[in-house]
Design an enzyme around this catalytic site. Structure first.
Site, PDB file in Angstrom:
ATOM      1  N   ARG A 175       0.846  -1.187   0.000  1.00 50.74           N
ATOM      2  CA  ARG A 175       0.000   0.000   0.000  1.00 50.74           C
ATOM      3  C   ARG A 175       0.892   1.252   0.000  1.00 50.74           C
ATOM      4  O   ARG A 175       1.955   1.261   0.646  1.00 50.74           O
ATOM      5  CB  ARG A 175      -0.850  -0.027   1.256  1.00 50.74           C
ATOM      6  CG  ARG A 175      -1.823   1.125   1.423  1.00 50.74           C
ATOM      7  CD  ARG A 175      -2.943   1.072   0.431  1.00 50.74           C
ATOM      8  NE  ARG A 175      -4.073   1.882   0.844  1.00 50.74           N
ATOM      9  CZ  ARG A 175      -5.083   2.186   0.023  1.00 50.74           C
ATOM     10  NH1 ARG A 175      -5.082   1.762  -1.237  1.00 50.74           N
ATOM     11  NH2 ARG A 175      -6.090   2.894   0.449  1.00 50.74           N
ATOM     12  N   THR A 183      -9.936   0.081 -10.070  1.00 46.87           N
ATOM     13  CA  THR A 183      -8.866  -0.641  -9.388  1.00 46.87           C
ATOM     14  C   THR A 183      -8.799  -1.907 -10.201  1.00 46.87           C
ATOM     15  O   THR A 183      -9.598  -2.087 -11.115  1.00 46.87           O
ATOM     16  CB  THR A 183      -9.284  -0.898  -7.915  1.00 46.87           C
ATOM     17  OG1 THR A 183      -9.227   0.319  -7.206  1.00 46.87           O
ATOM     18  CG2 THR A 183      -8.423  -1.906  -7.204  1.00 46.87           C
ATOM     19  N   THR A 205      -3.992  -0.762  -7.235  1.00 47.95           N
ATOM     20  CA  THR A 205      -4.785   0.364  -7.703  1.00 47.95           C
ATOM     21  C   THR A 205      -3.975   1.651  -7.805  1.00 47.95           C
ATOM     22  O   THR A 205      -2.922   1.792  -7.165  1.00 47.95           O
ATOM     23  CB  THR A 205      -5.961   0.609  -6.725  1.00 47.95           C
ATOM     24  OG1 THR A 205      -6.855   1.574  -7.261  1.00 47.95           O
ATOM     25  CG2 THR A 205      -5.484   1.099  -5.361  1.00 47.95           C
ATOM     26  N   ASP A 217      -7.710   8.426   0.298  1.00 46.71           N
ATOM     27  CA  ASP A 217      -8.271   7.395   1.186  1.00 46.71           C
ATOM     28  C   ASP A 217      -7.999   7.693   2.667  1.00 46.71           C
ATOM     29  O   ASP A 217      -8.477   6.967   3.542  1.00 46.71           O
ATOM     30  CB  ASP A 217      -7.725   6.006   0.825  1.00 46.71           C
ATOM     31  CG  ASP A 217      -8.443   5.413  -0.385  1.00 46.71           C
ATOM     32  OD1 ASP A 217      -9.378   6.059  -0.894  1.00 46.71           O
ATOM     33  OD2 ASP A 217      -8.072   4.304  -0.822  1.00 46.71           O
ATOM     34  N   SER A 233     -10.054  -0.710   1.113  1.00 46.52           N
ATOM     35  CA  SER A 233     -11.087  -1.761   1.119  1.00 46.52           C
ATOM     36  C   SER A 233     -10.651  -2.984   0.305  1.00 46.52           C
ATOM     37  O   SER A 233     -11.393  -3.965   0.225  1.00 46.52           O
ATOM     38  CB  SER A 233     -12.384  -1.234   0.501  1.00 46.52           C
ATOM     39  OG  SER A 233     -12.880  -0.160   1.242  1.00 46.52           O
ATOM     40  N   GLY A 278     -13.610  -1.846  -6.987  1.00 50.08           N
ATOM     41  CA  GLY A 278     -14.922  -1.280  -6.683  1.00 50.08           C
ATOM     42  C   GLY A 278     -14.993  -0.432  -5.432  1.00 50.08           C
ATOM     43  O   GLY A 278     -16.065  -0.281  -4.855  1.00 50.08           O
ATOM     44  N   GLY A 279     -13.852   0.126  -4.980  1.00 44.93           N
ATOM     45  CA  GLY A 279     -13.893   0.979  -3.800  1.00 44.93           C
ATOM     46  C   GLY A 279     -14.498   0.225  -2.632  1.00 44.93           C
ATOM     47  O   GLY A 279     -14.183  -0.940  -2.395  1.00 44.93           O
TER      48      GLY A 279
END
Ligand code: DON
Length: 577
Positions: free
Chosen positions: A108, A383, A401, A425, A455, A475-476
């Protein structure tokens, strides 16, 4: 190993078989089963782009393992699927070995060293959506290359790193033929790239959109990928690539420095593990909220007979919605990067806590979501998720993403890759919670080197030690619910992987307080029954693109199930033994 000079001599020399997602009808409106997926005993790759799946299958065919193939697929996606495939973003990889052990690689993005909780406010101290989501401050320190390098070092086979990067170098340098969907997507995004000349230069012909069928070459990206091929992690985080990125930050007033890049490290983490009616699920721990929330919802739902309720009946949608409402409220309250804040993971994922929550669900009356409490922002749907299995049954599930489609829209001049806008985010401003969707809780505020909450939920499902499915989706915030419903479709409704992926999905995220159902996903009668229970229902487009792989329990074959919602998606497998 990183300096290997071996090269990908002839792309796709080894035979692979493939099937394209777009060939599968979107939904079995007439009750007919979805088109069968691709089957193979020798391994499988399923992604949002068939070219990238073929690159991964080629690695498998040459004896690479699932981690090798996942790295090659991911790097190829950075070239052929630029909306979300990336080297300038970040994500997560969940790995399950054939012996059942599992691990997770966290790549991340991080906040830069100069970040602070008030960084998304203007000169008057007011929260600014633009600074938060579309400015240079929206760019997080990228993690993808570090994650892939770490995964290769710890879990790759003997396949040299250079062989995994070379196909992407070739695709960027030699080009590939633009699909109708990608040509359309590039034309649509072009106006939003106008502030960034390097983006216009890379993704159009001097400002004129490419057409489908044209050759799309990205020479700057090819040169960056070649540095990554030759120098591994350092080819991105130091030297020429890092310098070009830091220079673009200075030009645009961003925060990321060469020091931020030099300090970035991917992390190996212990996956979240949950059980559901005798199945085991491993999924992503924080900084993703996904694994935790999925396990929490499955624990709640285990107490209901979902099979008897029937897929997408009013009662079924009601029970799922109530589980979602409860889990997403806890998500907003507690979830964040555990390197910085304490998250009560054990309690959130325990069966006891689920028992308490289940008792709050009324059999036929919608629960409450208090708009005066915390609220959720809308998120984009760009994403990408892909799934890989090798012949030994090693399973790799990757979601990564740039955050929005094409991320920040900023291409690093001379380096040819897009930067993420993942800082969006983080929560926008301390204490600022409103009914337009902002959350101001402490846990997920921007702090130096913290990772923003996600997520993304790459997951692997197994039973009695045997692999059942590799699943995930973009899809968030809908990601969590889509992955949870894939599990229910397989376990409670006995669907094949193709059916589980094609079946219409629902989403509720506590706030805003409405249930969204994919078009064609519910009958008029059930819709009316849901409304009578007090639910606000929205029937709307498409939710997620779950490029998945299942295992046929009878034959042990891997089944590649690209999502019919994914126009360029496809599965590919090595064809030989
Ligand atoms: O990490 C997250 O949860 C989001 N940034 C993912 C964004 C996303 O999935 C958008 N599209 N599918």
């Amino acid at each position: 190993m990183m300096n290997s000079t071996s090269r990908w001599i002839v792309p796709l020399l080894v035979a692979v078989t493939a099937c394209q997602g777009g060939e599968v009808p979107p939904r079995a409106e007439d009750g007919a089963p979805p088109t069968p997926g691709l089957r193979s005993q020798h391994g499988m790759v399923s992604s949002a782009n068939l070219i990238a799946s073929e690159v991964g299958a080629e690695v498998l065919a040459r004896g690479g393992n699932a981690v090798d193939a996942a790295i090659a697929t991911g790097l190829a996606l950075a070239v052929v699927h630029p909306t979300a495939g990336n080297i300038g973003g970040g994500g997560f990889m969940v790995i399950r070995s054939p012996d059942g052990s599992a691990t997770a690689i966290d790549f991340r993005e991080k906040a830069p060293l100069a970040a602070h909780p008030e960084m998304f406010t203007d000169e008057d101290g007011e929260y600014s959506f633009d600074i938060h989501h579309t400015s240079y401050f929206a760019v997080g320190v990228p993690g993808t290359v570090a994650g892939f390098a770490l995964a290769h070092e710890r879990y790759g086979s003997a396949t040299p790193w250079a062989d995994l990067v070379e196909p992407a170098v070739g695709l960027a340098g030699d080009g590939f033929t633009l699909s109708p969907a990608l040509a359309r997507s590039l034309a649509n995004v072009l106006p939003r790239m106008e502030p960034y000349p390097a983006s216009v230069a890379q993704f159009s012909k001097d400002g004129v959109p490419y057409e489908e069928g044209e050759l799309f070459r990205q020479p700057d990206l090819a040169r960056t990928l070649a540095r990554i091929r030759d120098q591994g992690h350092d080819g991105f985080y130091s030297g020429e690539t890092a310098r070009l990125l830091a220079e673009e930050m200075v030009r645009g007033g961003g925060m990321i420095t060469e020091e931020d890049l030099a300090r970035y490290q991917a992390q190996e983490r212990t996956p979240i593990h949950g059980t559901y009616r005798g199945y085991d699920l491993v999924s992503m721990p924080p900084p993703s909220s996904g694994g935790t929330a999925i396990v929490q919802m499955l624990n709640i739902l285990e107490g209901f007979d979902l099979t008897a309720l029937g897929h997408n009946s009013a009662a079924y949608v009601h029970h799922l919605t109530e589980a979602m409402r409860l889990a997403y409220r806890d998500r907003a309250q507690h979830l964040a990067d555990t390197d910085f804040v304490d998250v009560p993971l054990e309690r959130l994922t325990s069966k006891d806590y689920a028992d308490e929550l289940r008792d709050r669900i009324h059999a036929d009356q919608a629960g409450h979501s208090e708009p005066s409490q915390l609220a959720m922002a809308e998120e984009s749907t760009e994403t990408t998720h892909y799934s890989v299995v090798d012949r030994d049954g090693m399973a790799v599930s990757v979601t990564y993403t740039l955050e929005q489609g094409y991320g920040s829209k900023i291409t690093v001049p001379g380096a040819g890759f897009l930067l993420n806008n993942e800082m969006g985010d983080f929560n926008g401003k301390p204490g600022l919670t409103n009914d337009r969707g902002l959350i101001g809780t402490e846990a997920n505020l921007a702090r130096p080197e913290q990772r923003m909450l996600s997520s993304m939920s790459p997951s692997v499902l197994s039973r009695d030690g045997e692999l059942v499915a590799v699943i995930g989706t973009p899809g968030g915030r809908t990601i969590i619910n889509t992955v949870m419903q894939l599990v229910l479709n397989i376990v409670d409704h006995g669907m094949t992987i193709e059916e589980a992926v094609a079946a219409p999905r629902i989403h509720h995220q506590w706030l805003p307080n409405n249930v969204r159902i994919e078009e064609g996903g519910i009958s008029d009668r059930d819709l009316a029954a849901l409304e009578a229970m007090g639910h606000e229902v929205q029937v709307r487009g498409s939710q997620g693109r779950a490029s998945s792989i299942g295992v046929d329990p009878e034959t042990g074959e891997f089944i590649g199930a690209p999502d019919p919602r994914s126009p360029d998606g496809g599965a590919a497998a090595p064809s030989g033994s």
